[in-house]
Design an enzyme around this catalytic site. Sequence first.
Site, PDB file in Angstrom:
ATOM      1  N   ARG A  67       0.859  -1.094  -0.087  1.00 40.89           N
ATOM      2  CA  ARG A  67      -0.078  -0.100  -0.013  1.00 40.89           C
ATOM      3  C   ARG A  67       0.925   1.260  -0.113  1.00 40.89           C
ATOM      4  O   ARG A  67       0.306   2.282  -0.507  1.00 40.89           O
ATOM      5  CB  ARG A  67      -0.931  -0.132   1.040  1.00 40.89           C
ATOM      6  CG  ARG A  67      -2.045  -1.142   1.168  1.00 40.89           C
ATOM      7  CD  ARG A  67      -3.125  -1.245   2.041  1.00 40.89           C
ATOM      8  NE  ARG A  67      -2.609  -1.640   3.039  1.00 40.89           N
ATOM      9  CZ  ARG A  67      -2.801  -2.980   3.510  1.00 40.89           C
ATOM     10  NH1 ARG A  67      -3.122  -3.661   2.819  1.00 40.89           N
ATOM     11  NH2 ARG A  67      -1.907  -3.469   4.561  1.00 40.89           N
ATOM     12  N   GLU A 104       5.426 -11.288  14.279  1.00 38.61           N
ATOM     13  CA  GLU A 104       5.274 -11.910  15.586  1.00 38.61           C
ATOM     14  C   GLU A 104       5.348 -13.334  15.476  1.00 38.61           C
ATOM     15  O   GLU A 104       5.847 -13.744  16.318  1.00 38.61           O
ATOM     16  CB  GLU A 104       3.628 -11.682  15.518  1.00 38.61           C
ATOM     17  CG  GLU A 104       2.964 -12.098  16.864  1.00 38.61           C
ATOM     18  CD  GLU A 104       1.607 -11.639  17.052  1.00 38.61           C
ATOM     19  OE1 GLU A 104       0.964 -12.147  17.999  1.00 38.61           O
ATOM     20  OE2 GLU A 104       0.825 -10.989  16.084  1.00 38.61           O
TER      21      GLU A 104
END
Length: 184
Positions: A67, A104
Amino acid sequence: MLNMSVNQYLREHIRTVPDWPAPGVQFRDITPLLQDAKVFRVLIDAFVHRYMDPERRPDVVAGLDARGFILGAVVAYELGVGFVPIRKKGKLPFTTVAETYELEYGSATVELHTDAVRPGQRVLLIDDLIATGGTMMAGKKLLEKLGAEVTEGAVIVDLPELGGSDKLRAGGLTLFTLVDFAGH
């Protein structure tokens, strides 16, 4: 938009999708900002007006996959400067430099063409959102490996509770954010 700040206006056009991509996650979807021509113009103008200032004006804009490409290319065009993409590993066809960062659960790598920027160039690093800050920090490190000066990181959305913006500032990156979703 009367009696409303640009930040409030943009915030009203960000869609929250609960439990995506996993239960408990409140996903901040920026696609409504891009779909409406007026809202998209307000968004782009918020960045362009900031970086038209001669003290903040970059020599080049770098956008993070994916993006950041949408935002960065339009901002670069409006400023009359070049645009360089920072891509996910294996997507660029020429000689690259790479930076791996932790996610993560695991790690990821981003790459930049070795001739994307020149030493001393002032670069604006742009993306849609800061969560943990890993991607933006990796982008900063890539640009610095090539001798560029990353003058600022710019995003639409900051999710401060995830710690990314604090980590980026602690790592020496000045940030410009339009909307934050603290405590959500």
